[in-house]
Enzyme design. Structure first.
Site, PDB file in Angstrom:
ATOM      1  N   ASP A 127     -18.330   8.896  38.484  1.00  0.00           N
ATOM      2  CA  ASP A 127     -19.636   9.000  37.818  1.00  0.00           C
ATOM      3  C   ASP A 127     -19.631   8.069  36.594  1.00  0.00           C
ATOM      4  O   ASP A 127     -18.639   8.016  35.853  1.00  0.00           O
ATOM      5  CB  ASP A 127     -19.825  10.467  37.394  1.00  0.00           C
ATOM      6  CG  ASP A 127     -21.198  10.765  36.836  1.00  0.00           C
ATOM      7  OD1 ASP A 127     -22.171  10.091  37.226  1.00  0.00           O
ATOM      8  OD2 ASP A 127     -21.291  11.708  36.012  1.00  0.00           O
ATOM      9  N   ASP A 182     -22.663   1.924  36.069  1.00  0.00           N
ATOM     10  CA  ASP A 182     -23.793   2.216  35.192  1.00  0.00           C
ATOM     11  C   ASP A 182     -24.092   1.018  34.298  1.00  0.00           C
ATOM     12  O   ASP A 182     -23.496   0.851  33.240  1.00  0.00           O
ATOM     13  CB  ASP A 182     -23.494   3.457  34.337  1.00  0.00           C
ATOM     14  CG  ASP A 182     -24.653   3.783  33.395  1.00  0.00           C
ATOM     15  OD1 ASP A 182     -25.670   3.053  33.409  1.00  0.00           O
ATOM     16  OD2 ASP A 182     -24.542   4.772  32.652  1.00  0.00           O
ATOM     17  N   GLU A 231     -27.746   2.412  38.393  1.00  0.00           N
ATOM     18  CA  GLU A 231     -28.764   3.064  37.545  1.00  0.00           C
ATOM     19  C   GLU A 231     -29.713   2.036  36.959  1.00  0.00           C
ATOM     20  O   GLU A 231     -29.308   0.955  36.529  1.00  0.00           O
ATOM     21  CB  GLU A 231     -28.095   3.857  36.413  1.00  0.00           C
ATOM     22  CG  GLU A 231     -29.117   4.575  35.522  1.00  0.00           C
ATOM     23  CD  GLU A 231     -28.485   5.608  34.587  1.00  0.00           C
ATOM     24  OE1 GLU A 231     -27.610   6.367  35.043  1.00  0.00           O
ATOM     25  OE2 GLU A 231     -28.882   5.639  33.414  1.00  0.00           O
ATOM     26  N   HIS A 242     -29.101  13.652  29.601  1.00  0.00           N
ATOM     27  CA  HIS A 242     -27.791  14.304  29.759  1.00  0.00           C
ATOM     28  C   HIS A 242     -27.581  15.355  28.671  1.00  0.00           C
ATOM     29  O   HIS A 242     -28.032  15.171  27.544  1.00  0.00           O
ATOM     30  CB  HIS A 242     -26.661  13.274  29.612  1.00  0.00           C
ATOM     31  CG  HIS A 242     -26.577  12.299  30.738  1.00  0.00           C
ATOM     32  ND1 HIS A 242     -26.850  10.971  30.590  1.00  0.00           N
ATOM     33  CD2 HIS A 242     -26.231  12.462  32.047  1.00  0.00           C
ATOM     34  CE1 HIS A 242     -26.676  10.348  31.745  1.00  0.00           C
ATOM     35  NE2 HIS A 242     -26.308  11.225  32.651  1.00  0.00           N
ATOM     36  N   GLY A 265     -28.432  14.372  34.585  1.00  0.00           N
ATOM     37  CA  GLY A 265     -28.852  15.337  33.563  1.00  0.00           C
ATOM     38  C   GLY A 265     -29.465  16.577  34.169  1.00  0.00           C
ATOM     39  O   GLY A 265     -30.448  17.107  33.660  1.00  0.00           O
ATOM     40  N   ASN A 289     -27.010  15.491  39.642  1.00  0.00           N
ATOM     41  CA  ASN A 289     -25.774  15.608  38.868  1.00  0.00           C
ATOM     42  C   ASN A 289     -25.828  16.798  37.918  1.00  0.00           C
ATOM     43  O   ASN A 289     -26.799  16.955  37.172  1.00  0.00           O
ATOM     44  CB  ASN A 289     -25.569  14.355  38.009  1.00  0.00           C
ATOM     45  CG  ASN A 289     -25.159  13.155  38.822  1.00  0.00           C
ATOM     46  OD1 ASN A 289     -25.189  13.181  40.054  1.00  0.00           O
ATOM     47  ND2 ASN A 289     -24.766  12.096  38.142  1.00  0.00           N
ATOM     48  N   THR A 303     -23.024  19.780  32.328  1.00  0.00           N
ATOM     49  CA  THR A 303     -23.056  20.714  31.196  1.00  0.00           C
ATOM     50  C   THR A 303     -23.129  22.176  31.641  1.00  0.00           C
ATOM     51  O   THR A 303     -22.452  23.039  31.068  1.00  0.00           O
ATOM     52  CB  THR A 303     -24.266  20.371  30.289  1.00  0.00           C
ATOM     53  OG1 THR A 303     -24.121  19.010  29.878  1.00  0.00           O
ATOM     54  CG2 THR A 303     -24.321  21.261  29.067  1.00  0.00           C
TER      55      THR A 303
HETATM   56  P1  13P Z   1     -25.764  17.278  32.594  1.00  0.00           P
HETATM   57  O1  13P Z   1     -24.536  17.419  31.754  1.00  0.00           O
HETATM   58  O2  13P Z   1     -26.995  17.262  31.765  1.00  0.00           O
HETATM   59  O3  13P Z   1     -25.810  18.252  33.707  1.00  0.00           O
HETATM   60  O4  13P Z   1     -25.728  15.815  33.249  1.00  0.00           O
HETATM   61  C1  13P Z   1     -24.767  15.553  34.228  1.00  0.00           C
HETATM   62  C2  13P Z   1     -24.823  14.127  34.649  1.00  0.00           C
HETATM   63  O5  13P Z   1     -25.871  13.553  34.796  1.00  0.00           O
HETATM   64  C3  13P Z   1     -23.553  13.477  34.906  1.00  0.00           C
HETATM   65  O6  13P Z   1     -23.727  12.149  35.269  1.00  0.00           O
END
Ligand code: 13P
Length: 280
Positions: free
Chosen positions: A81, A103, A133, A179, A208, A229, A232
């Site tokens: 990622d 990215d 991206e 994110h 995010g 994705n 968090t």
């Molecule tokens: P979050 O931490 O907001 O879930 O985002 C994860 C993400 O996009 C990792 O690339």
């Protein structure tokens, strides 16, 4: 079984569901994520981002992810990622990641195209897929939050030009997603998503994912987002589980078990929402 990003996302696009891509920073999180996928018969993407390497180096995570993928009874893709350089993507490919993200969103358009195309060429030689991206996915809790700033959203015509020029297998887009931990629930620009999806066949990716409303998740899943994705939300679930568990008389093994159980629960919740349950 280890499965390619394009096979997993191709089926999702056809079936109009999305597959969760979960950032796993430990053995417990990776095991919990795959256990949820097997329990729910869902495909899954295991991933780690370059910014997470200080606590989860890709050299250590790659063998864990790959072993889990090979042993799983459902399709599992092993994905890098947010690779921040062409070199990181090359190193990930050497380690066995069968999908990498370059990215280049912060780069000028031409530079993003040039670097992404370079990664695609090297990856294709080795049967590896590439996510790219376009547009800026900022960070929650910063000035970006709450702004309906279409200037940083992915431009549909540019998305078409970008895919034609690079041949990327999946495209992460910016439609108001950020994110991290949102202060307030965001409102995604689903109209912009529809416009992008109408111009390109390439599976689209929502970064995010944590903190998105159920309504926006559903709108994304039904309008062209094939990969979502989530990072968090898994970290918060793990921290919360450890905190609760440690209120008793904790053991280290118990802490590990509580993280794995919390991950099974959090991943299962997202898979159900993304409508990937029973698709493996
Ligand atoms: P979050 O931490 O907001 O879930 O985002 C994860 C993400 O996009 C990792 O690339």
């Amino acid at each position: 079984m280890l499965a390619s990003l394009s096979s997993i996302l191709g089926a999702a696009r056809k079936g109009r569901y999305a597959v969760g891509a979960f950032n796993c920073l430990s053995l417990e999180q990776a095991r919990g994520a795959v256990a949820a996928a097997e329990k729910l018969r869902s495909p899954i993407i295991l991933q780690v981002a370059e910014v997470q390497f200080p606590c989860a180096p890709m050299e250590l995570m790659a063998p864990v992810f790959l072993r889990l993928a090979h042993d799983a009874s459902v399709p599992v893709c092993v994905h890098l990622d947010h690779g921040q350089s062409v070199d990181t993507c090359f190193r990930a490919i050497k380690l066995g990641f069968n999908s990498v993200m370059f990215d280049g969103a912060a780069l000028p358009f031409e530079e993003n195209v040039r670097c992404t195309a370079q990664v695609v060429t090297a990856a294709k030689d080795r049967g590896v897929d590439v996510e790219a991206e376009l547009g800026r996915v900022g960070d929650a809790g910063t000035v970006d939050e709450g702004r309906q700033n279409v200037d940083i959203f992915t431009d549909p015509a540019q998305a078409e030009e970008f895919i034609d020029a690079t041949g990327a297998d999946a495209l992460a887009i910016a439609i108001g997603n950020l994110h991290g931990k949102y202060i307030a629930t965001p409102k995604l620009n689903i109209e912009r998503l529809r416009e992008i999806a109408a111009r390109i066949d390439t599976p689209l990716v929502l970064h995010g994912g944590s903190g998105t409303s159920v309504e926006d998740f559903k709108a994304c899943v039904h309008n062209g987002i094939c990969k979502i994705n989530v990072a968090t939300a898994l970290q918060l679930a793990a921290a919360d589980a450890v905190q609760k568990y440690c209120a008793g008389s904790p053991s280290y093994i118990g802490i590990k078990e509580s993280v794995e159980a919390a991950t099974v629960e959090a991943v299962s919740w997202h898979m159900d929402l993304f409508e990937s349950v029973g698709k493996a």
